[in-house]
Motif scaffolding. Structure first.
Motif, short mmCIF file in Angstrom:
data_model
loop_
_atom_site.label_atom_id
_atom_site.label_comp_id
_atom_site.label_asym_id
_atom_site.label_seq_id
_atom_site.Cartn_x
_atom_site.Cartn_y
_atom_site.Cartn_z
N UNK A 4 0.85 -1.20 0.00
CA UNK A 4 0.00 0.00 0.00
C UNK A 4 0.88 1.24 0.00
N UNK A 5 0.47 2.23 -0.78
CA UNK A 5 1.09 3.55 -0.68
C UNK A 5 0.00 4.58 -0.39
N UNK A 6 0.42 5.62 0.32
CA UNK A 6 -0.44 6.78 0.55
C UNK A 6 0.34 7.98 0.04
N UNK A 7 -0.27 8.71 -0.89
CA UNK A 7 0.41 9.80 -1.58
C UNK A 7 -0.37 11.09 -1.31
N UNK A 8 0.31 12.05 -0.69
CA UNK A 8 -0.28 13.35 -0.40
C UNK A 8 0.35 14.37 -1.33
N UNK A 9 -0.49 15.14 -2.05
CA UNK A 9 0.01 16.04 -3.09
C UNK A 9 -0.64 17.41 -2.95
N UNK A 10 0.19 18.44 -2.89
CA UNK A 10 -0.34 19.80 -2.99
C UNK A 10 -0.61 20.08 -4.46
N UNK A 11 -1.66 20.84 -4.73
CA UNK A 11 -2.05 21.18 -6.11
C UNK A 11 -2.25 19.92 -6.94
N UNK A 12 -3.08 19.03 -6.45
CA UNK A 12 -3.27 17.73 -7.09
C UNK A 12 -3.70 17.83 -8.54
N UNK A 13 -4.63 18.71 -8.85
CA UNK A 13 -5.10 18.82 -10.24
C UNK A 13 -3.93 19.16 -11.17
N UNK A 14 -3.06 20.04 -10.74
CA UNK A 14 -1.91 20.45 -11.54
C UNK A 14 -0.86 19.35 -11.62
N UNK A 15 -0.73 18.54 -10.58
CA UNK A 15 0.36 17.58 -10.48
C UNK A 15 -0.05 16.12 -10.65
N UNK A 16 -1.33 15.85 -10.91
CA UNK A 16 -1.79 14.47 -10.95
C UNK A 16 -1.09 13.63 -12.03
N UNK A 17 -1.01 14.15 -13.23
CA UNK A 17 -0.39 13.36 -14.31
C UNK A 17 1.06 13.00 -13.98
N UNK A 18 1.77 13.92 -13.38
CA UNK A 18 3.17 13.67 -13.04
C UNK A 18 3.29 12.63 -11.93
N UNK A 19 2.48 12.76 -10.87
CA UNK A 19 2.57 11.78 -9.78
C UNK A 19 2.12 10.41 -10.27
N UNK A 20 1.11 10.37 -11.12
CA UNK A 20 0.64 9.08 -11.64
C UNK A 20 1.74 8.40 -12.46
N UNK A 21 2.39 9.15 -13.33
CA UNK A 21 3.46 8.61 -14.18
C UNK A 21 4.63 8.11 -13.34
N UNK A 22 5.06 8.91 -12.37
CA UNK A 22 6.23 8.54 -11.57
C UNK A 22 5.92 7.39 -10.61
N UNK A 23 4.71 7.36 -10.06
CA UNK A 23 4.31 6.25 -9.18
C UNK A 23 4.26 4.95 -9.97
N UNK A 24 3.68 5.00 -11.15
CA UNK A 24 3.59 3.80 -12.00
C UNK A 24 4.99 3.32 -12.39
N UNK A 25 5.88 4.24 -12.74
CA UNK A 25 7.24 3.85 -13.10
C UNK A 25 7.97 3.26 -11.90
N UNK A 26 7.77 3.82 -10.73
CA UNK A 26 8.41 3.32 -9.51
C UNK A 26 7.96 1.88 -9.21
N UNK A 27 6.66 1.63 -9.35
CA UNK A 27 6.11 0.31 -9.02
C UNK A 27 6.34 -0.71 -10.12
N UNK A 28 6.52 -0.28 -11.36
CA UNK A 28 6.71 -1.21 -12.46
C UNK A 28 5.50 -2.11 -12.64
N UNK A 29 5.73 -3.41 -12.80
CA UNK A 29 4.63 -4.37 -12.98
C UNK A 29 3.91 -4.69 -11.68
N UNK A 30 4.50 -4.32 -10.56
CA UNK A 30 3.89 -4.55 -9.25
C UNK A 30 2.81 -3.50 -9.03
N UNK A 31 1.67 -3.90 -8.53
CA UNK A 31 0.55 -2.98 -8.34
C UNK A 31 0.06 -2.98 -6.90
N UNK A 32 0.67 -2.18 -6.01
CA UNK A 32 0.15 -2.10 -4.65
C UNK A 32 -1.15 -1.31 -4.64
#
Length: 134
Positions: A77-105
């Motif tokens: 499980x991960x919990x991700x807290x983001x300021x300005x989520x609307x502005x930063x959502x695509x970036x956090x989604x891309x980097x989180x997915x790359x970090x996790x790779x094929x693993x899906x917590x």
């Protein structure tokens, strides 16, 4: 039988100031506090640069995993807290997915109005099962 717990800290000033550990292992479960963008001395990194903050935060998450001999594949499980989520959502989604790779917590991402440090834009915590295959 009583489970043993182990605590871990980086030795940065806010650990004693706030009274917390970066991670606590209770039995086979590792609870990792929200990580943020700082170097080994606790100096903040990446003011105004969301992507750099995310990458540094994930590097710090890796430092905690390494201390406990864990891998990203053991994160449940991960919990991700983001300021300005609307502005930063695509970036956090891309980097989180790359970090996790094929693993899906499981993951919860939340937009927040503020975080602990004035320039902080992201914080990422995790729960890890050490009894899962790495």
């Amino acid at each position: 039988m009583t489970a043993q717990s182990k605590e871990f800290g980086f030795g940065v000033p806010w650990e004693s100031l706030y009274g917390f550990s970066q991670a606590v292992q209770a039995g086979d479960t590792l609870y990792i506090s929200g990580q943020l963008s700082h170097d080994s001395t606790g100096a903040f990194i990446g003011a105004g640069d969301f992507e750099l903050q995310v990458r540094t935060t994930l590097d710090n998450l890796d430092r905690v995993l390494t201390h406990f001999g864990a891998t990203r594949n053991q994160i449940v499980e991960t919990t991700v807290l983001v300021r300005n989520l609307r502005e930063n959502f695509d970036t956090i989604a891309r980097l989180h997915a790359a970090y996790c790779g094929d693993h899906r917590p499981t993951s919860t991402v939340m937009g927040v109005s503020d975080l602990a440090l004035a320039d902080q834009l992201v914080e990422i915590g995790a729960v890890v099962r050490l009894d899962l295959a790495p």
